[in-house]
Design a protein around this motif. Structure first.
Motif: not given
Lengths: 196, 196
Positions: A66, A69-70, A73
């Motif tokens: 996670d 992914r974050r 971004k």
């Protein structure tokens, strides 16, 4: 309109919030008080001797993916520190001793980037001294951070966090409300705007 | 483009996702497979005999307040079931037995609203039968749900959840990725749109 931002230097999601917060708070017109604290005593009171991400393997595996992914971004890199969690006591004491202001925030950013992007150990005095120096904190900040008064102030901050019902990091308190997690940052700012 | 939505009827945040999902998925053009499973065996494997929200008081207190705020934003009421968590085995077996389609989704919504809005106990056969009937599930769905085949199918679903790395609910799986929590619902849909 003010919120308190409660962060732990060893906390992965605190890294994201620390980097995201200044821009979002400025946009919302919200003042932020940066409040370092230690999760260690809070975890210990729950019977944990390390991060729950280490104790609960599935949750830990999820968190690292996670975070990838974050952070991705946001254009941030995420390196898994070894050991994890890092010993954050020195960094937290320096942040506690630092005067409020942009230098203190720069120091926090430097520590998070050193740990999660530059693969440095934040338990290392040289690393923290470099973070402080690059942030233009006072030259004697390391010495200041080791005073009995400052050590007690950090301990009191952690006790204050517990009184606010805090059990993890990052957390945000505003107007008697607690918000937990990087994914509640926007909600906390929104609460400050609507109720502050 | 399809995502799997893994939900546990006793889970508070699953309630929010179950209610939010149909509209958001339709808007995103994403197909959703509704996958009931049981958290009990997963929690038991971590040494917990109840919800972590009961074991860790500060986290539990936070969750109930967070649910109030988030449900309120959605115009949903949130009642604290007694006991919490409710025994969700019967509801999960009925959802497992139900044919995919709008009736199954309506049944899930009915169960969540009965539990968290209407203050009913979802371990009660009469409550679940009424939820099934109002959703126009087949008249013999309760009997179907009690077949050995269906009981084994629900057990297999929980084992499948564990194989996907699932440790809590709601969770979403898409394209080999796992997203955990109601606050990751939009991310999961977004992943499906971009990578599905």
């Amino acid at each position: 309109m003010q919120i308190d931002f409660w962060f732990e230097f060893a906390s992965t999601y605190s890294y994201l919030s620390a980097l995201r917060l200044p821009g979002l708070a400025a946009k919302a017109g919200v003042t932020v008080r940066w409040r370092p604290f230690l999760l260690g005593p809070i975890f210990a009171a729950q019977g944990w001797d390390t991060s729950p991400f280490n104790i609960y393997a599935a949750k830990g595996n999820y968190m690292w993916r996670d975070m990838e992914r974050r952070a991705g971004k946001l254009g941030l890199s995420i390196h898994r520190p070894d050991p994890f969690p890092q010993n954050s006591l020195l960094a937290a004491r320096v942040a506690q001793a630092a005067p409020e202001g942009p230098e203190m925030i720069a120091f926090c950013h430097n520590v998070y980037l050193a740990q999660f992007s530059e693969r440095l150990e934040i338990s290392d005095l040289d690393v923290i001294a470099a973070c402080a120096s690059a942030a233009r904190l006072p030259g004697d900040i390391i010495a200041q951070s080791q005073s009995d008064e400052n050590k007690l102030a950090l301990r009191a901050a952690t006790e204050d966090a517990i009184r606010h019902g805090i059990f993890g990091a990052p957390s945000f308190t505003v107007d008697g409300e607690l918000f937990w997690g990087d994914d509640r940052l926007e909600d906390a700012l929104d609460w400050a705007v609507r109720h502050g």
